[in-house]
Design an enzyme around this catalytic site. Structure first.
Site, PDB file in Angstrom:
ATOM      1  N   LYS A  48       5.151  13.426  -5.970  1.00  0.00           N
ATOM      2  CA  LYS A  48       5.323  12.249  -6.733  1.00  0.00           C
ATOM      3  C   LYS A  48       3.972  11.604  -7.482  1.00  0.00           C
ATOM      4  O   LYS A  48       3.918  11.370  -8.303  1.00  0.00           O
ATOM      5  CB  LYS A  48       5.926  11.203  -5.845  1.00  0.00           C
ATOM      6  N   ASN A  49       2.991  11.514  -6.625  1.00  0.00           N
ATOM      7  CA  ASN A  49       1.743  10.866  -6.789  1.00  0.00           C
ATOM      8  C   ASN A  49       0.801  11.664  -7.757  1.00  0.00           C
ATOM      9  O   ASN A  49      -0.172  11.135  -8.246  1.00  0.00           O
ATOM     10  CB  ASN A  49       1.047  10.437  -5.663  1.00  0.00           C
TER      11      ASN A  49
ATOM     12  N   ARG B 215       4.673   1.342  -8.869  1.00  0.00           N
ATOM     13  CA  ARG B 215       3.195   1.178  -8.961  1.00  0.00           C
ATOM     14  C   ARG B 215       2.781   2.073 -10.072  1.00  0.00           C
ATOM     15  O   ARG B 215       1.777   1.592 -10.651  1.00  0.00           O
ATOM     16  CB  ARG B 215       2.666   1.776  -7.436  1.00  0.00           C
TER      17      ARG B 215
ATOM     18  N   CYS C 298       5.526  -0.327  -3.335  1.00  0.00           N
ATOM     19  CA  CYS C 298       5.977  -0.681  -1.881  1.00  0.00           C
ATOM     20  C   CYS C 298       5.070  -1.823  -1.640  1.00  0.00           C
ATOM     21  O   CYS C 298       3.938  -2.011  -1.950  1.00  0.00           O
ATOM     22  CB  CYS C 298       5.686   0.422  -1.067  1.00  0.00           C
TER      23      CYS C 298
ATOM     24  N   ARG D  52      -1.928  -5.640  -3.421  1.00  0.00           N
ATOM     25  CA  ARG D  52      -2.104  -4.723  -4.269  1.00  0.00           C
ATOM     26  C   ARG D  52      -2.895  -4.753  -5.345  1.00  0.00           C
ATOM     27  O   ARG D  52      -2.361  -4.658  -6.759  1.00  0.00           O
ATOM     28  CB  ARG D  52      -1.022  -3.836  -4.319  1.00  0.00           C
ATOM     29  N   PRO D  53      -4.354  -5.289  -5.358  1.00  0.00           N
ATOM     30  CA  PRO D  53      -4.894  -5.823  -6.537  1.00  0.00           C
ATOM     31  C   PRO D  53      -5.041  -4.417  -7.673  1.00  0.00           C
ATOM     32  O   PRO D  53      -5.114  -3.435  -7.069  1.00  0.00           O
ATOM     33  CB  PRO D  53      -6.156  -6.394  -6.276  1.00  0.00           C
ATOM     34  N   ILE D  54      -5.220  -4.908  -8.951  1.00  0.00           N
ATOM     35  CA  ILE D  54      -5.889  -3.723  -9.883  1.00  0.00           C
ATOM     36  C   ILE D  54      -7.190  -4.122 -10.381  1.00  0.00           C
ATOM     37  O   ILE D  54      -7.438  -3.926 -11.763  1.00  0.00           O
ATOM     38  CB  ILE D  54      -4.707  -3.437 -10.851  1.00  0.00           C
ATOM     39  N   ASP D  55      -7.773  -5.049  -9.522  1.00  0.00           N
ATOM     40  CA  ASP D  55      -9.279  -5.527 -10.288  1.00  0.00           C
ATOM     41  C   ASP D  55     -10.210  -4.701 -10.404  1.00  0.00           C
ATOM     42  O   ASP D  55     -10.966  -4.711 -11.695  1.00  0.00           O
ATOM     43  CB  ASP D  55      -9.775  -6.625  -9.197  1.00  0.00           C
TER      44      ASP D  55
ATOM     45  N   ASP E  88      -0.129   7.406   3.981  1.00  0.00           N
ATOM     46  CA  ASP E  88       1.316   7.537   3.595  1.00  0.00           C
ATOM     47  C   ASP E  88       1.762   8.362   4.841  1.00  0.00           C
ATOM     48  O   ASP E  88       3.181   8.607   4.613  1.00  0.00           O
ATOM     49  CB  ASP E  88       1.344   8.357   2.240  1.00  0.00           C
TER      50      ASP E  88
ATOM     51  N   ARG F 248      13.116   6.696  -3.568  1.00  0.00           N
ATOM     52  CA  ARG F 248      12.130   6.543  -4.711  1.00  0.00           C
ATOM     53  C   ARG F 248      11.260   7.728  -4.561  1.00  0.00           C
ATOM     54  O   ARG F 248      10.470   8.017  -5.582  1.00  0.00           O
ATOM     55  CB  ARG F 248      11.497   4.993  -4.426  1.00  0.00           C
TER      56      ARG F 248
HETATM   57  N1  EPU Z   1      -7.669  -1.729  -4.138  1.00  0.00           N
HETATM   58  C1  EPU Z   1      -8.620  -2.889  -4.480  1.00  0.00           C
HETATM   59  N2  EPU Z   1      -8.406  -3.126  -6.071  1.00  0.00           N
HETATM   60  C2  EPU Z   1      -8.092  -2.095  -6.854  1.00  0.00           C
HETATM   61  C3  EPU Z   1      -7.180  -1.037  -6.501  1.00  0.00           C
HETATM   62  C4  EPU Z   1      -7.412  -1.038  -4.999  1.00  0.00           C
HETATM   63  O1  EPU Z   1      -9.007  -3.616  -3.694  1.00  0.00           O
HETATM   64  O2  EPU Z   1      -8.170  -2.371  -7.982  1.00  0.00           O
HETATM   65  C5  EPU Z   1      -7.559  -1.439  -2.653  1.00  0.00           C
HETATM   66  C6  EPU Z   1      -6.232  -1.615  -2.163  1.00  0.00           C
HETATM   67  O3  EPU Z   1      -5.674  -2.945  -1.986  1.00  0.00           O
HETATM   68  C7  EPU Z   1      -6.038  -0.744  -0.979  1.00  0.00           C
HETATM   69  C8  EPU Z   1      -7.024   0.171  -1.458  1.00  0.00           C
HETATM   70  O4  EPU Z   1      -7.950  -0.426  -2.511  1.00  0.00           O
HETATM   71  O5  EPU Z   1      -6.681  -1.391   0.083  1.00  0.00           O
HETATM   72  C9  EPU Z   1      -6.690   1.662  -1.747  1.00  0.00           C
HETATM   73  O6  EPU Z   1      -5.522   1.624  -2.998  1.00  0.00           O
HETATM   74  P1  EPU Z   1      -5.565   2.653  -3.760  1.00  0.00           P
HETATM   75  O7  EPU Z   1      -5.847   2.036  -5.101  1.00  0.00           O
HETATM   76  O8  EPU Z   1      -5.986   3.817  -3.527  1.00  0.00           O
HETATM   77  O9  EPU Z   1      -4.093   2.925  -3.854  1.00  0.00           O
HETATM   78  P2  EPU Z   1      -2.832   3.098  -5.333  1.00  0.00           P
HETATM   79  O10 EPU Z   1      -3.375   3.950  -6.184  1.00  0.00           O
HETATM   80  O11 EPU Z   1      -2.144   1.696  -5.472  1.00  0.00           O
HETATM   81  C10 EPU Z   1      -1.774   5.259  -4.161  1.00  0.00           C
HETATM   82  C11 EPU Z   1      -0.482   5.854  -3.749  1.00  0.00           C
HETATM   83  C12 EPU Z   1      -0.076   5.149  -2.577  1.00  0.00           C
HETATM   84  C13 EPU Z   1      -1.185   5.311  -1.426  1.00  0.00           C
HETATM   85  C14 EPU Z   1      -2.421   4.942  -1.838  1.00  0.00           C
HETATM   86  C15 EPU Z   1      -3.489   5.397  -0.922  1.00  0.00           C
HETATM   87  C16 EPU Z   1       0.488   6.240  -6.082  1.00  0.00           C
HETATM   88  C17 EPU Z   1       1.497   5.796  -7.065  1.00  0.00           C
HETATM   89  N3  EPU Z   1       0.358   5.518  -4.848  1.00  0.00           N
HETATM   90  O12 EPU Z   1      -1.541   4.080  -4.379  1.00  0.00           O
HETATM   91  O13 EPU Z   1       0.974   5.811  -2.185  1.00  0.00           O
HETATM   92  O14 EPU Z   1      -0.898   4.657  -0.368  1.00  0.00           O
HETATM   93  O15 EPU Z   1      -2.870   5.584  -3.190  1.00  0.00           O
HETATM   94  O16 EPU Z   1      -3.825   6.938  -0.589  1.00  0.00           O
HETATM   95  O17 EPU Z   1      -0.280   7.355  -6.259  1.00  0.00           O
HETATM   96  C18 EPU Z   1       3.157   6.315  -1.260  1.00  0.00           C
HETATM   97  O18 EPU Z   1       3.472   7.201  -1.954  1.00  0.00           O
HETATM   98  O19 EPU Z   1       4.049   5.969  -0.486  1.00  0.00           O
HETATM   99  C19 EPU Z   1       2.229   5.229  -1.510  1.00  0.00           C
HETATM  100  C20 EPU Z   1       2.233   3.972  -1.176  1.00  0.00           C
END
Ligand code: EPU
Length: 434
Positions: free
Chosen positions: A22-23, A93, A117, A122-125, A308, A400
């Site tokens: 998926k990811n 996401r 989820c 879950r910021p995108i800063d 995960d 999902r």
């Molecule tokens: N973070 C920030 N700012 C940002 C981005 C992330 O502070 O701009 C923080 C997050 O709050 C978190 C950490 O960085 O504490 C890691 O987040 P990451 O960005 O790596 O997570 P993601 O890309 O939103 C993906 C997977 C998640 C998985 C995480 C960590 C996808 C679609 N989602 O999320 O998968 O938990 O990486 O490996 O690829 C799942 O499949 O169940 C799932 C939640």
């Protein structure tokens, strides 16, 4: 939402085929938007998040044909819309990858804030800061973000935290930028590498994916056609590994990359489970008379133990002898499901980012809720060892991310069936989701 009705006490045995990741599929499908051509992508898991993303691609003008074998044909030459602001975008996401892809190709992207989820903030800063450094202007207006740039210029970007999403988005934005972009402290997950491999196969110049430093040499023109097969899903495989160990089972998982499962295999071995890795399969064996031993683990970015898999191993620890400590270092609120496990009889105490699980506990069947995708899978695991019949509600969240879940579980010998929600339950779900 729908429910599963599950009988406790079975031993999972047999063979199943693991689906595409998926990811990895989410960023690769988004990457076809950055490219401008016709692409065959194979091994796509037919799950809700993917179907939603494909609908969003159609709404941008892409041609999308999904074949029953999990191949998708994408024609991104016809894309003529750079805004995706419907509610579908906030269902998952991975929709945020369209920001990097649209910005990289058209110099404009407008997106509703992504969902996914809920386990803390879950910021995108870091995504947006990275785009800014490449020269984009960013406007965030309530829940819509707009990125625009006349021309993106390569830069050195240092990430404060290792982030899968930010690493992928910045690669997407940098592939066609002028000059070289270097991402420091990049995420190293197999799905990040898979997307880089896909883009390189289509003519991009990305070096170092899978290490902390990724260098992208911008190229404006890329291949206008190509085929690619997505890697198998590491977390789906890990979940079935944990389930097999939990039920003292003996299962072979086919279509896996064993090296992607090393952190999970190592932890299961520590707990007393036999893991035999083949070339593209893995056998998990736990004799009925053998005891599971408690262990400690800390979640961290790849190659560390994946967050995960945290809820699934938590359930396994409830059936192990002794006390294990689980520390969640990636998400700040991924223990919400623990109350449900306690209601079944699990002995778990939380302290900040750690949980202490003391086993072995006898779990008693009840009605429990899937809080999110992985915690939902963990609830199914609890039901597999609980005494009696467990009902798990909200299981659309599980579907999902897990393809053909009921069929695969039944194939391994579980007694599980899906029960459709009644109209009144669906109405209640909608009102509680607002
Ligand atoms: N973070 C920030 N700012 C940002 C981005 C992330 O502070 O701009 C923080 C997050 O709050 C978190 C950490 O960085 O504490 C890691 O987040 P990451 O960005 O790596 O997570 P993601 O890309 O939103 C993906 C997977 C998640 C998985 C995480 C960590 C996808 C679609 N989602 O999320 O998968 O938990 O990486 O490996 O690829 C799942 O499949 O169940 C799932 C939640």
């Amino acid at each position: 939402m729908n429910s599963y009705i599950l009988e406790g006490g079975c031993r999972l045995q047999g063979k199943i085929k693991i689906s595409g990741s998926k990811n990895a599929a989410l960023p690769i499908l988004a990457a076809t938007v950055l490219l401008d051509g016709k692409y065959h992508v194979e091994n796509i898991p037919l799950i809700e998040d993917i179907l939603t993303l494909l609908d969003i691609l159609r709404s941008l003008g892409a041609g999308v044909e999904l074949l029953a074998d999990g191949t998708v044909l994408i024609d991104s030459t016809t894309i003529n819309v750079t805004a995706a602001t419907t509610d579908a975008v906030s269902k998952l996401r991975g929709s945020y990858y369209l920001l990097g892809a649209l910005l990289g190709r058209f110099g404009h992207a407008c997106l509703k804030m992504p969902g996914g989820c809920n386990f803390g903030s879950r910021p995108i800063d870091m995504h947006l800061n990275g785009f800014r450094q490449l020269g984009a202007e960013i406007v965030v207006d309530e829940d819509v973000v707009t990125c625009s740039a006349d021309r993106l210029l390569g830069k050195n970007i240092f990430m404060d935290i290792v982030s899968v999403g930010a690493t992928v988005n910045l690669i997407l934005a940098a592939v066609k930028a002028r000059g070289t972009t270097v991402i420091y402290n990049a995420a190293k997950e197999p799905h990040v590498v898979d997307m880089a491999n896909f883009l390189n196969a289509m003519g991009a110049s990305i070096h170092g994916a899978g290490t902390d430093i990724i260098r992208i040499n911008g190229r404006h023109t890329l291949r206008s056609s190509g085929s690619y097969a997505i890697i198998p899903d590491q977390i789906e495989a890990g979940t079935y590994m944990a389930m097999t160990a939990l039920t003292r089972g003996d299962a072979v998982l086919e279509n896996v990359i064993p090296s992607h499962l090393e952190a999970i295999s190592a932890k299961l071995r520590e707990m007393g489970v036999t893991i035999i890795a083949g070339e593209d399969s893995i056998r998990v064996l736990m004799e009925p008379e053998r005891k599971l031993a408690a262990t400690n683990f800390v979640t961290s970015p790849h190659p560390g133990f994946p967050t995960d898999m945290q809820p699934q191993i938590m359930v396994l620890l409830t059936q192990a002898e002794g006390t294990g400590k689980v520390t969640e270092n990636v998400w700040n609120n991924r223990f919400q499901y623990i109350d449900d496990l306690r209601s079944l009889g699990a002995k778990i105490v939380t302290e900040g980012r750690s949980a202490f699980v003391t086993g072995k506990s006898d779990l008693l069947a009840s009605t429990i809720r899937a809080h999110d995708l992985r915690a939902g899978a963990a609830m199914v695991m609890a039901g597999l060892v609980a005494d009696g019949t467990t009902e798990i509600t909200n299981v659309d969240l599980i579907e999902r991310g897990y393809e053909n879940f009921v069929e695969k579980m039944s194939g391994l010998g579980a007694t599980i069936k899906k029960q459709p929600a009644t109209v009144s339950e669906d109405a209640a779900d909608i009102s509680s989701a607002v």
